[in-house]
Design an enzyme around this catalytic site. Sequence first.
Site, PDB file in Angstrom:
ATOM      1  N   ASP A   1       0.859  -1.177   0.000  1.00  0.00           N
ATOM      2  CA  ASP A   1       0.000   0.000   0.000  1.00  0.00           C
ATOM      3  C   ASP A   1       0.900   1.234   0.000  1.00  0.00           C
ATOM      4  O   ASP A   1       1.798   1.357   0.832  1.00  0.00           O
ATOM      5  CB  ASP A   1      -0.888  -0.015   1.254  1.00  0.00           C
ATOM      6  CG  ASP A   1      -2.290   0.472   0.974  1.00  0.00           C
ATOM      7  OD1 ASP A   1      -2.417   1.592   0.444  1.00  0.00           O
ATOM      8  OD2 ASP A   1      -3.251  -0.252   1.298  1.00  0.00           O
TER       9      ASP A   1
ATOM     10  N   ASP B   1      -3.106   4.681  -2.367  1.00  0.00           N
ATOM     11  CA  ASP B   1      -4.184   5.257  -1.553  1.00  0.00           C
ATOM     12  C   ASP B   1      -4.609   6.631  -2.080  1.00  0.00           C
ATOM     13  O   ASP B   1      -3.765   7.511  -2.267  1.00  0.00           O
ATOM     14  CB  ASP B   1      -3.649   5.389  -0.122  1.00  0.00           C
ATOM     15  CG  ASP B   1      -4.735   5.668   0.892  1.00  0.00           C
ATOM     16  OD1 ASP B   1      -5.539   4.778   1.170  1.00  0.00           O
ATOM     17  OD2 ASP B   1      -4.768   6.802   1.417  1.00  0.00           O
TER      18      ASP B   1
ATOM     19  N   GLU C   1      -6.301   3.969  -6.130  1.00  0.00           N
ATOM     20  CA  GLU C   1      -7.612   4.184  -5.495  1.00  0.00           C
ATOM     21  C   GLU C   1      -8.062   5.599  -5.835  1.00  0.00           C
ATOM     22  O   GLU C   1      -7.355   6.558  -5.534  1.00  0.00           O
ATOM     23  CB  GLU C   1      -7.507   4.017  -3.979  1.00  0.00           C
ATOM     24  CG  GLU C   1      -8.871   4.028  -3.326  1.00  0.00           C
ATOM     25  CD  GLU C   1      -8.874   4.484  -1.877  1.00  0.00           C
ATOM     26  OE1 GLU C   1      -9.815   4.147  -1.161  1.00  0.00           O
ATOM     27  OE2 GLU C   1      -7.952   5.201  -1.457  1.00  0.00           O
TER      28      GLU C   1
ATOM     29  N   HIS D   1     -11.532  -2.980   2.966  1.00  0.00           N
ATOM     30  CA  HIS D   1     -11.479  -2.625   4.399  1.00  0.00           C
ATOM     31  C   HIS D   1     -12.245  -1.339   4.723  1.00  0.00           C
ATOM     32  O   HIS D   1     -12.363  -0.979   5.886  1.00  0.00           O
ATOM     33  CB  HIS D   1     -10.026  -2.480   4.824  1.00  0.00           C
ATOM     34  CG  HIS D   1      -9.338  -1.338   4.149  1.00  0.00           C
ATOM     35  ND1 HIS D   1      -9.074  -1.317   2.791  1.00  0.00           N
ATOM     36  CD2 HIS D   1      -8.901  -0.157   4.624  1.00  0.00           C
ATOM     37  CE1 HIS D   1      -8.497  -0.183   2.484  1.00  0.00           C
ATOM     38  NE2 HIS D   1      -8.377   0.545   3.570  1.00  0.00           N
ATOM     39  N   ASP D   2     -12.722  -0.628   3.691  1.00  0.00           N
ATOM     40  CA  ASP D   2     -13.475   0.618   3.911  1.00  0.00           C
ATOM     41  C   ASP D   2     -14.963   0.446   3.661  1.00  0.00           C
ATOM     42  O   ASP D   2     -15.720   1.405   3.792  1.00  0.00           O
ATOM     43  CB  ASP D   2     -12.981   1.708   2.941  1.00  0.00           C
ATOM     44  CG  ASP D   2     -11.560   2.128   3.223  1.00  0.00           C
ATOM     45  OD1 ASP D   2     -11.148   2.086   4.394  1.00  0.00           O
ATOM     46  OD2 ASP D   2     -10.863   2.509   2.261  1.00  0.00           O
TER      47      ASP D   2
HETATM   48  C1  NOJ Z   1      -8.351   5.202   1.767  1.00  0.00           C
HETATM   49  C2  NOJ Z   1      -8.050   4.045   2.648  1.00  0.00           C
HETATM   50  O1  NOJ Z   1      -8.476   2.873   2.038  1.00  0.00           O
HETATM   51  C3  NOJ Z   1      -8.726   4.317   3.968  1.00  0.00           C
HETATM   52  O2  NOJ Z   1      -8.717   3.194   4.820  1.00  0.00           O
HETATM   53  C4  NOJ Z   1      -8.057   5.498   4.590  1.00  0.00           C
HETATM   54  O3  NOJ Z   1      -8.756   5.872   5.760  1.00  0.00           O
HETATM   55  C5  NOJ Z   1      -8.017   6.695   3.654  1.00  0.00           C
HETATM   56  N1  NOJ Z   1      -7.718   6.347   2.289  1.00  0.00           N
HETATM   57  C6  NOJ Z   1      -6.973   7.666   4.114  1.00  0.00           C
HETATM   58  O4  NOJ Z   1      -5.702   7.117   3.942  1.00  0.00           O
END
Ligand code: NOJ
Length: 558
Positions: free
Chosen positions: A98, A199, A255, A327-328
Amino acid sequence: MQKKWWKESVVYQIYPRSFMDSNGDGIGDLPGIISKLDYLKTLGIDVIWLSPVYESPNDDNGYDISDYRSILKDFGTMADWELFLKEAHLRGIKLIMDLVVNHSSDEHAWFVESRSSKDNPKRDYYIWRPGKDGKEPNNWVSVFSGSAWKYDETTDEYFLHLFSSKQPDLNWESDKLKREIYDMMTWWLDKGIDGFRMDVVNFISKDTAYPDAPGEGGGYHWGGEYFMNGPRIHEFLHEMNREVLSKYDCMTVGEMPGVTPEEAVKYTSPESQEVDMVFQFEHMDLDSGNGKWDVRPWTLAALRENANKWQTSLQGKGWNSLYMNNHDQPRMVSRFGDDGRYRVESAKMLATYLHMQQGTPYIYQGEEIGMTNVQFPSIADYQDIEILNYYKEQIERGANEADLLKAIHIKGRDNARTPIQWDDTLHGGFTTGTPWLQVNPNYKDINAAQALADPQSIFHYYRQLIQLRKQHEVIVYGDFEMLAWEHGEIMAYKRTLGGQSLLAIMNFYGGTPEWTLPEPFVKGQAKLLIGNYPTEGETIASERIVLKPYEARVYLLA
Ligand code: NOJ
């Protein structure tokens, strides 16, 4: 279409805190992951995406990095990480790390220096602005609630943090900062990794005028139009590619909240030389009303429309990633399937829906055993900064506690972060200690040991899906065509490559809908490749089919 190993791969995401704890401290770790590599080998995945394991004060579970080149003690040592990479490679599994470079932790040495004085050489590594009329430089809201700016007394200026105030945004306008990042990326690639998941990487170029965001009634507002796919984003990513990525046979996935198909083509077309694929979010918003926490039911028509748009817009031009949870996000079987009576059937159906599309499928840990959302009774049971900040802000505004918990049960990030349920022993076999976040109480029924032992399990179905991708090029490279446009319960699409056609049919609900198979998928010709119910024969029995609840079938016509 160019053939690439990352188009033919299936990626498995590990969220290390929740994967497997080897030392009883309640937190997953690298030796824990190593102990489960054979499990992943059995599943058949090709690549691991490892969420952050770097040094971090853990304000946002590792997405706030204080040292990009060292491993957080909770997870082990650099030697553990090196052994993990070696053991993964020995099993033919690649590793992507990551890359979190929109922001760092406020405890990173760069930020400590940057905040120390206005003329510090690292001052411009971050985004500092004077206040406006005694207030923040603009009205942008942070993703984690409140202003996106924090006042710092030392120099009487504010710094930007699009996420938590412990995640100051890095300033990509600084050439020195960019060089530091490129060196760090090179350092990891030289250690032998196979790429990066990046990210919120489409946030790194901001409108440097920092205008106020439109919005009524004062307060803080979403300024996305000034930093999502910002003015210099393609230049920055192209440069990163030229300076670092192009020198390695690696894969990258950016992302990118707010990315459109047109932008995604720019990011992922081979001519652009930026990233290999993006994570888009449009399908993750199909059940949002006025913002993430305002939950509305998603509709099949909207999901179909969205899938078709992304599949056809990138075809022959760029490359898709395929996912429905991470995970989000909430667990996909709870969100788009039925996590009660038809949990097994609907989890397999959703997997079929994803894996038969064009793009690289991502499996989020626990998805392969059909893990579900969790409904903790009290806010005290939750850990996620996004949930906690949102709850506090809403309670202060007079919101009702029960309503907030209801939304958190549906949309909260901790749904995905409960520890992996390995078996039916205490804490699902995740730890011998006290888990950092409680295990979902359904671990006695839903766990990996049970799934491995049952040949009809979701796990073994995923194994088959992954194997099919290796056997049939049409699954990877075939053109996509949406069918059954008007159907209220069924989604169906076709893939074609050369003389091969593949037909995927999914019933998204608990009824028994009918559908007439299109020509030329008729009796005796098309072979059933995979389905989530036992089937009587290998070929289609009649043109008119009736699907069982959440049934999925895939036919191949060669
Ligand atoms: C996206 C990540 O997947 C998430 O878990 C994170 O809180 C935010 N970006 C900030 O890094």
